[in-house]
Design a protein around this motif. Structure first.
Motif, mmCIF file in Angstrom:
data_model
loop_
_atom_site.group_PDB
_atom_site.id
_atom_site.type_symbol
_atom_site.label_atom_id
_atom_site.label_comp_id
_atom_site.label_asym_id
_atom_site.label_seq_id
_atom_site.Cartn_x
_atom_site.Cartn_y
_atom_site.Cartn_z
ATOM 1 N N ALA A 129 0.811 -1.225 0.000
ATOM 2 C CA ALA A 129 0.000 0.000 0.000
ATOM 3 C C ALA A 129 0.842 1.272 0.000
ATOM 4 C CB ALA A 129 -0.950 0.003 1.200
ATOM 5 N N VAL A 130 2.075 1.213 0.531
ATOM 6 C CA VAL A 130 2.895 2.429 0.595
ATOM 7 C C VAL A 130 3.832 2.569 -0.607
ATOM 8 C CG1 VAL A 130 2.763 2.580 3.104
ATOM 9 C CG2 VAL A 130 4.686 1.383 2.067
ATOM 10 N N LEU A 131 3.837 1.591 -1.509
ATOM 11 C CA LEU A 131 4.632 1.751 -2.736
ATOM 12 C C LEU A 131 4.127 2.972 -3.501
ATOM 13 C CD1 LEU A 131 4.957 -1.863 -4.201
ATOM 14 C CD2 LEU A 131 6.799 -0.445 -3.293
ATOM 15 N N GLY A 132 5.047 3.756 -3.993
ATOM 16 C CA GLY A 132 4.653 4.967 -4.704
ATOM 17 C C GLY A 132 4.522 6.169 -3.795
ATOM 18 N N GLY A 133 4.683 5.938 -2.483
ATOM 19 C CA GLY A 133 4.616 7.041 -1.525
ATOM 20 C C GLY A 133 5.849 7.045 -0.648
ATOM 21 N N LYS A 134 5.663 7.360 0.627
ATOM 22 C CA LYS A 134 6.797 7.343 1.568
ATOM 23 C C LYS A 134 7.155 5.893 1.886
ATOM 24 C CE LYS A 134 5.966 11.795 3.748
ATOM 25 N NZ LYS A 134 5.695 12.518 4.991
ATOM 26 N N LEU A 135 8.417 5.572 1.690
ATOM 27 C CA LEU A 135 8.836 4.178 1.800
ATOM 28 C C LEU A 135 9.349 3.791 3.185
ATOM 29 C CD1 LEU A 135 10.697 3.836 -1.610
ATOM 30 C CD2 LEU A 135 8.342 3.266 -1.082
ATOM 31 N N GLU A 136 9.457 4.771 4.094
ATOM 32 C CA GLU A 136 10.048 4.499 5.412
ATOM 33 C C GLU A 136 9.394 3.330 6.163
ATOM 34 O OE1 GLU A 136 9.269 7.453 4.289
ATOM 35 O OE2 GLU A 136 11.064 8.683 4.355
ATOM 36 N N PRO A 137 8.045 3.174 6.114
ATOM 37 C CA PRO A 137 7.437 2.090 6.910
ATOM 38 C C PRO A 137 7.769 0.687 6.399
ATOM 39 C CG PRO A 137 5.787 3.722 6.209
ATOM 40 C CD PRO A 137 7.029 3.985 5.430
#
Length: 205
Positions: A129-137
C-alpha cells in the motif's frame, strides 16, 4: 527518489489489487480450518481466488512488456508479481491437501499456521500500500513478516516433532507432515515478497 521518477501509477494499483486478493485467499483458508463443515466448497472458493491472482499476475507482466517507463526496476516488478503469485499458490496448495487427504478435522497447529499466514499476508498488503509514496514504513513491515515467518517455522517444527513422537499410523504421519510443511512454505513466500519490497526501498533510497 520515487517522487522524482516518472511513474506508471497503474502498476501500484495492480499490486494493491493483487495483495487484497491474497488476503481474501488467506482469510478463506483460515475460515476453512476454523469452520471445517464443507472443506470441498471452501477449497473451491480459494481456487477461484487463485485463478483471479493468476489473471492479475498475467496483466502485470503484459503491462510490463508494453511499458517504456516503470516506477522501479523491471526485474523487481517481475520478481514481486511472481512472489505474490507464489503466496496464493501455496495457500491454494494447502487447502487442496486437506481435501485430497480426506482430513477429518484440522489440528490446532494447522489452525495456528493458517492464522500466521493471514497475518503475514495482511502485513504484505500494508507494505504494498505504501509503494509509490513514503517508503520508510516498509522496513518495519518487512521485519514483522520475518517475525511471523520465524513463528510459523517454530510452530511447524514443533508440530512435526510431536507427530513423530505420538502418531502411530504412518499414513497419518506422512499426510500431516506434508500439510504442515505446505502451510509453513506459504509464510516463506511472504518473506520472499517482503525481501523484494525491502530491496526496492534500498535501490530507491
Amino acid at each position: 527518489m520515487f517522487g522524482l521518477m516518472p511513474k506508471e501509477e497503474k502498476f501500484f494499483a495492480m499490486f494493491r489489487e493483487m495483495s487484497h486478493n491474497i488476503i481474501e485467499g488467506a482469510q478463506l483458508l483460515k475460515d476453512m480450518l476454523d469452520n471445517f463443515d464443507d472443506p470441498v466448497a471452501s477449497q473451491r472458493k480459494i481456487k477461484d481466488v487463485e485463478h483471479k491472482g493468476d489473471t492479475i499476475t498475467h496483466d502485470i507482466i503484459k503491462k510490463l512488456n508494453k511499458s517504456f517507463i516503470t516506477p522501479f526496476d523491471r526485474e523487481d516488478i517481475y520478481a514481486l508479481s511472481a512472489a505474490l503469485d507464489d503466496i496464493l499458490d501455496l495457500i491454494d496448495a494447502s487447502a487442496q491437501r486437506f481435501v485430497m487427504y480426506n482430513v477429518e478435522k484440522p489440528t490446532p497447529e494447522s489452525k495456528e499456521l493458517a492464522f500466521l499466514i493471514l497475518k503475514a499476508c495482511q502485513t504484505i498488503d500494508k507494505t504494498v500500500a505504501v509503494l509509490g509514496g513514503k517508503l520508510e514504513p516498509i522496513s518495519a513491515y518487512c521485519i514483522e513478516v520475518n517475525a511471523l515467518e520465524n513463528e510459523a517455522d517454530r510452530v511447524c517444527r514443533e508440530a512435526i516433532s510431536r507427530l513423530f513422537a505420538e502418531e502411530k499410523d504412518p499414513i497419518q504421519l506422512i499426510k500431516w507432515k506434508e500439510i504442515y510443511e505446505t502451510l509453513e512454505t506459504a509464510t516463506d513466500k511472504c518473506e520472499d515478497a517482503a525481501n523484494i519490497l525491502e530491496s526496492v526501498v534500498v535501490k530507491n533510497a
